[in-house]
Design an enzyme around this catalytic site. Structure first.
Site, PDB file in Angstrom:
ATOM      1  N   CYS A   9      -1.117   1.214  -1.063  1.00  0.00           N
ATOM      2  CA  CYS A   9      -1.801   1.305   0.196  1.00  0.00           C
ATOM      3  C   CYS A   9      -2.291  -0.098   0.465  1.00  0.00           C
ATOM      4  CB  CYS A   9      -2.938   2.223   0.378  1.00  0.00           C
ATOM      5  SG  CYS A   9      -2.194   4.108   0.729  1.00  0.00           S
ATOM      6  N   ASN A  89      10.035   6.969 -10.810  1.00  0.00           N
ATOM      7  CA  ASN A  89       9.230   7.714 -11.859  1.00  0.00           C
ATOM      8  C   ASN A  89       8.354   8.797 -11.103  1.00  0.00           C
ATOM      9  OD1 ASN A  89      10.172   6.037 -13.829  1.00  0.00           O
ATOM     10  ND2 ASN A  89       8.736   4.416 -13.588  1.00  0.00           N
ATOM     11  N   HIS A 102       7.533   5.582  -4.815  1.00  0.00           N
ATOM     12  CA  HIS A 102       8.214   4.572  -4.538  1.00  0.00           C
ATOM     13  C   HIS A 102       9.497   4.206  -5.442  1.00  0.00           C
ATOM     14  CE1 HIS A 102       5.510   4.488  -7.911  1.00  0.00           C
ATOM     15  NE2 HIS A 102       6.335   3.606  -8.856  1.00  0.00           N
ATOM     16  N   HIS A 104      12.153   1.870  -7.472  1.00  0.00           N
ATOM     17  CA  HIS A 104      12.343   0.649  -8.188  1.00  0.00           C
ATOM     18  C   HIS A 104      13.952   0.354  -7.915  1.00  0.00           C
ATOM     19  CE1 HIS A 104       8.901   0.613 -10.723  1.00  0.00           C
ATOM     20  NE2 HIS A 104       8.758   1.984 -10.513  1.00  0.00           N
TER      21      HIS A 104
HETATM   22  P1  5GP Z   1       5.515   3.184 -11.862  1.00  0.00           P
HETATM   23  O1  5GP Z   1       5.297   3.043 -13.198  1.00  0.00           O
HETATM   24  O2  5GP Z   1       4.298   3.920 -11.396  1.00  0.00           O
HETATM   25  O3  5GP Z   1       6.875   3.555 -11.247  1.00  0.00           O
HETATM   26  O4  5GP Z   1       5.678   1.804 -11.261  1.00  0.00           O
HETATM   27  C1  5GP Z   1       4.570   0.966 -10.599  1.00  0.00           C
HETATM   28  C2  5GP Z   1       4.897  -0.201 -10.473  1.00  0.00           C
HETATM   29  O5  5GP Z   1       4.121  -1.176  -9.603  1.00  0.00           O
HETATM   30  C3  5GP Z   1       5.087  -1.163 -11.938  1.00  0.00           C
HETATM   31  O6  5GP Z   1       6.437  -1.397 -12.154  1.00  0.00           O
HETATM   32  C4  5GP Z   1       4.085  -2.263 -11.846  1.00  0.00           C
HETATM   33  O7  5GP Z   1       4.632  -3.324 -12.614  1.00  0.00           O
HETATM   34  C5  5GP Z   1       4.212  -2.326 -10.138  1.00  0.00           C
HETATM   35  N1  5GP Z   1       2.641  -2.926  -9.795  1.00  0.00           N
HETATM   36  C6  5GP Z   1       1.693  -2.450 -10.132  1.00  0.00           C
HETATM   37  N2  5GP Z   1       0.428  -3.063  -9.497  1.00  0.00           N
HETATM   38  C7  5GP Z   1       1.057  -4.030  -8.628  1.00  0.00           C
HETATM   39  C8  5GP Z   1       0.756  -5.185  -7.865  1.00  0.00           C
HETATM   40  O8  5GP Z   1      -0.424  -5.156  -7.727  1.00  0.00           O
HETATM   41  N3  5GP Z   1       1.673  -5.899  -7.358  1.00  0.00           N
HETATM   42  C9  5GP Z   1       3.075  -5.651  -7.478  1.00  0.00           C
HETATM   43  N4  5GP Z   1       3.962  -6.327  -6.769  1.00  0.00           N
HETATM   44  N5  5GP Z   1       3.419  -4.589  -8.353  1.00  0.00           N
HETATM   45  C10 5GP Z   1       2.635  -3.791  -9.026  1.00  0.00           C
HETATM   46 ZN    ZN Z   2      -1.000   4.936  -1.331  1.00  0.00          ZN
END
Ligand code: 5GP
Ligand code: ZN
Length: 116
Positions: A9, A89, A102, A104
């Site tokens: 957010c 995920n 989200h 990837h």
């Molecule tokens: P999840 O593990 O929830 O599927 O993916 C979250 C992703 O967000 C991770 O790959 C992590 O590297 C990325 N991420 C976390 N914090 C930040 C941030 O502050 N900026 C960016 N650009 N990516 C982030």
């Molecule tokens: Zn959010």
């Protein structure tokens, strides 16, 4: 809608800087801060309407289709002509760390046969 203390957010609001790759009125895509492939982009709905894929319903699924359209456009723009991988995920067993839905987009090299 936004949630306090949600990193994505804050990125959508411009409060945390990010390298934007795609943006429209509903969707933002930015480079992952810890890339796991030469191309690693995170696509989010700007609004915190869904926490993870488990929240998707008939009523709110249009944004998911919009995100996949944005991914296809972006992949073409980045020249990922040889393919790529899209990952969501979800929850604890999915090892989801940010609870703002989200997707990837990973590519730019031949990815591992595992996962998946
Ligand atoms: P999840 O593990 O929830 O599927 O993916 C979250 C992703 O967000 C991770 O790959 C992590 O590297 C990325 N991420 C976390 N914090 C930040 C941030 O502050 N900026 C960016 N650009 N990516 C982030
Ligand atoms: Zn959010």
């Amino acid at each position: 809608m936004r949630k306090e203390d949600c990193i994505f957010c804050k990125i959508a609001a411009g409060e945390i800087p990010s390298t934007k790759v795609y943006e429209d009125d509903k969707i933002l895509a930015f480079k992952d801060i810890a890339p796991q492939a030469p191309v690693h982009i995170v696509f989010i709905p700007k609004d915190h309407i869904l926490s993870c894929a488990d929240d998707i319903t008939e009523e709110n699924s249009a944004i998911i289709a919009d995100i996949f359209v944005a991914i296809a456009k972006t992949a073409k723009q980045l020249g990922l002509d040889n393919g790529y991988r899209i990952i969501n995920n979800c929850g604890e067993d999915g090892a989801q760390s940010v609870k703002h839905i989200h997707f990837h987009l990973l590519g730019g090299e031949k990815l591992s046969e595992r996962i998946v």
